[in-house]
Each structure stands twice: as C-alpha cells, then as structure tokens.
Design a protein around this motif. Sequence first.
Motif, PDB file in Angstrom:
ATOM      1  N   CYS A  39      -2.678  -4.041   7.235  1.00 49.58           N
ATOM      2  CA  CYS A  39      -2.179  -5.296   6.676  1.00 49.58           C
ATOM      3  C   CYS A  39      -0.747  -5.541   7.149  1.00 49.58           C
ATOM      4  O   CYS A  39       0.113  -4.686   6.978  1.00 49.58           O
ATOM      5  N   CYS A  42       1.724  -5.386   3.784  1.00 48.14           N
ATOM      6  CA  CYS A  42       2.004  -4.149   3.043  1.00 48.14           C
ATOM      7  C   CYS A  42       1.695  -2.887   3.840  1.00 48.14           C
ATOM      8  O   CYS A  42       2.016  -1.783   3.403  1.00 48.14           O
ATOM      9  N   SER A  44      -1.163  -1.567   4.384  1.00 48.05           N
ATOM     10  CA  SER A  44      -2.352  -0.858   3.909  1.00 48.05           C
ATOM     11  C   SER A  44      -3.476  -0.889   4.944  1.00 48.05           C
ATOM     12  O   SER A  44      -3.624  -1.851   5.701  1.00 48.05           O
ATOM     13  N   CYS A  58      -6.661  -8.111   2.746  1.00 43.14           N
ATOM     14  CA  CYS A  58      -6.103  -6.855   2.251  1.00 43.14           C
ATOM     15  C   CYS A  58      -6.597  -6.657   0.828  1.00 43.14           C
ATOM     16  O   CYS A  58      -6.681  -7.603   0.049  1.00 43.14           O
ATOM     17  N   GLU A  60      -5.105  -4.736  -1.407  1.00 42.39           N
ATOM     18  CA  GLU A  60      -3.975  -4.575  -2.332  1.00 42.39           C
ATOM     19  C   GLU A  60      -3.644  -5.931  -2.938  1.00 42.39           C
ATOM     20  O   GLU A  60      -4.034  -6.974  -2.412  1.00 42.39           O
ATOM     21  N   HIS A  62      -1.148  -8.663  -3.478  1.00 45.57           N
ATOM     22  CA  HIS A  62       0.120  -9.297  -3.088  1.00 45.57           C
ATOM     23  C   HIS A  62      -0.201 -10.654  -2.458  1.00 45.57           C
ATOM     24  O   HIS A  62      -1.345 -10.912  -2.096  1.00 45.57           O
TER      25      HIS A  62
HETATM   26 ZN   LIG Z   1      -1.650  -5.760   2.190  1.00 47.29          ZN
END
Ligand SMILES: [Zn+2]
Length: 322
Positions: A39, A42, A44, A58, A60, A62
């Motif tokens: 990503c 972030c 990830s 992603c 996660e 955000h």
């Molecule tokens: Zn991310």
Amino acid sequence: MDKTAGVPETLVDAIRYFADPDKSLAFMVELRWPTGVTCPTCGSRFVSFISTRRLCTCREQHPRKQFSVKVGTIFEDSPIALDKWFSAMWMIGSAKNGVSSYEVARGIDVTQKTAWFMMHRIRLAMQRGTFDQFAGEVEADETFIGGKARNMHAIKRAQKITGTGGKDKSAVMGLLERHGPDGHSRVRVKHVANRKRKTLSSEVRAHVAAGSHLYTDALASYNDLSAEFAHEVIDHAESYVRGSVHTNGMENFWSLLKRCIKGTYVSVEPFHLFRYLDEEAYRFNTRKAKDGVRFVDTLRAVVGKRVTYKSLTGKDMLPATT
Ligand SMILES: [Zn+2]
C-alpha cells in the motif's frame, strides 16, 4: 526476477503488446512491486486486487484505501491509459533525433496538448537524481542555444557569430566523462545563467572529482581550476586537438543537441530548456542500450516522481507548441 526478458523489442511490438490493458498493468506491477504489492499510504502488504476495476484495496483502516498502480508516479491523476503512456515513452526513448508532440499525438491518438504534457512528465522520469561525480578524463565546454539571428542588426549578429552570445540566447554548460561506468562516455548538461568564472567553476567543482584530468578551451572562466584539477587547455585559435587534450566529445554532443532542437523542437522556451537538455543527455548516455532496455529503465524511474501542470509551465497557461 529480470523483467527485461519479456520486453517487446520494437515500437510496433510494444504498441501491440501494451494495447492489452491487463498486460500493461501486469508489466507495471511487476516493475514497481517486484516482491509483491504494498500500500503506498501505509506500506501494508495486506492488499487485495479488484480485477474488474484494475484497482487495489488496502485492508488497513485509513483514507485512500483504494489505489491504482499509477499512484505516486508520473502517471498519477492522468486519465490516459497505460498503453498510451508506454507507447509514448517508447517513441521518445527510441527516437534518435527526438520526436515532436505532434508526432506523439498522432501516434497514440491524443491531442497535441495532451501529448506535450505527457512528454514533459516522461522527460522528468528521464532526469537522473543525484549523480556520482565524474572522474578520470573530463571535458568541460559551453554553448549557446536559441535566438533569432535573422531578425537582428548586423552588429548584434556579428557578436553572436563570434560566440559572445546575446540576451535572447541561453548559455548551456556541459561536462563529458570519457570513460563512464559502462566504459563509454557520458555527459551532464545544464542551462546556466552566464559563462562567468564563478558560474562555470562552481559547476566543475560540484560535478567533477578533484584531481581529475580536466580539458577545456581557452575561456578565462576556467583559469582558477588548475589548483584542484590536472587542467589542460586547448586554444581553439591555434588547434583543436593536442594528443588527449581536446573537447571534441563535448563538441559532438552539442551538434547532436542542436540538430535535435532545430529539427524537432521548433522553439524552446528558456524556461523549458533544461527538460530538452535532460532528454538529449539521457539519450546520449544510454545510446549503447537496446530500446527495450532503455524503456524498462525509464519506466523504473517513473515511480516516486510526480509533476503537476503548474510546476511544468510555471503558471496555469497553455503549453508552448513544441
Ligand atoms: Zn494501507
């Protein structure tokens, strides 16, 4: 994995290959994330791919969870499909004498204005960031670009012909390392304010390792470099070559550059000059590479580089017709 292996070898092959959006996407993803997609926000690795939309998400929490392969590259925010970008990159990289925005526009079926903007982004990718210093045998020289000689009075014209430049000409400085990392010569060129001692000698000091052999013409601006460099001068009023003392490598580059600017780019605004210098230097420095290898090299460089319309033109206005 070496992604240069499956690269098309000619422009026609490239256009055919990249016309498939899935192939274009896969190619870009492999180059950008050789060890798996991460990503851009972030970092990830927990990302999933939405194949119907050719986007990643992603997992996660955000903002900007969804991203395309274009995010954070010179292609970001561009509605132009990757196949057109790739074809334009190929055209610019493989054209020995440059290519105009009109030719690119016709080749990939976009407007000239769009092609112009794409080409400037691609030139940005061709710029090399931080360089190692040149060493060994290095030539330094300058030239003038631009101006409209036929519209001037005879006196001014004579000044230009004798090489004193003029207000509407841009001074360009060049350095050439005779034996670069790949065994061939390479250049670095820069639009400079003038040919004064302070300007030229600080460029030499910034880009050439102390102790190198430095070859220049008899321009007085280079006079104070002899303490730091093995500086030898060829006085062009007397001869052009004295053993290894000459600036013929740089002269050769100037003639390539001027042919390119004259033949392809009808007029170059001083503000944009550095982009054309970068393009020609890039073409020169990669002249021993195959078109496909050069293409991959450029594409690798697009990641992490962005340029906005405003930063290209200096203001919000229509681009020049070059
Ligand atoms: Zn991310």
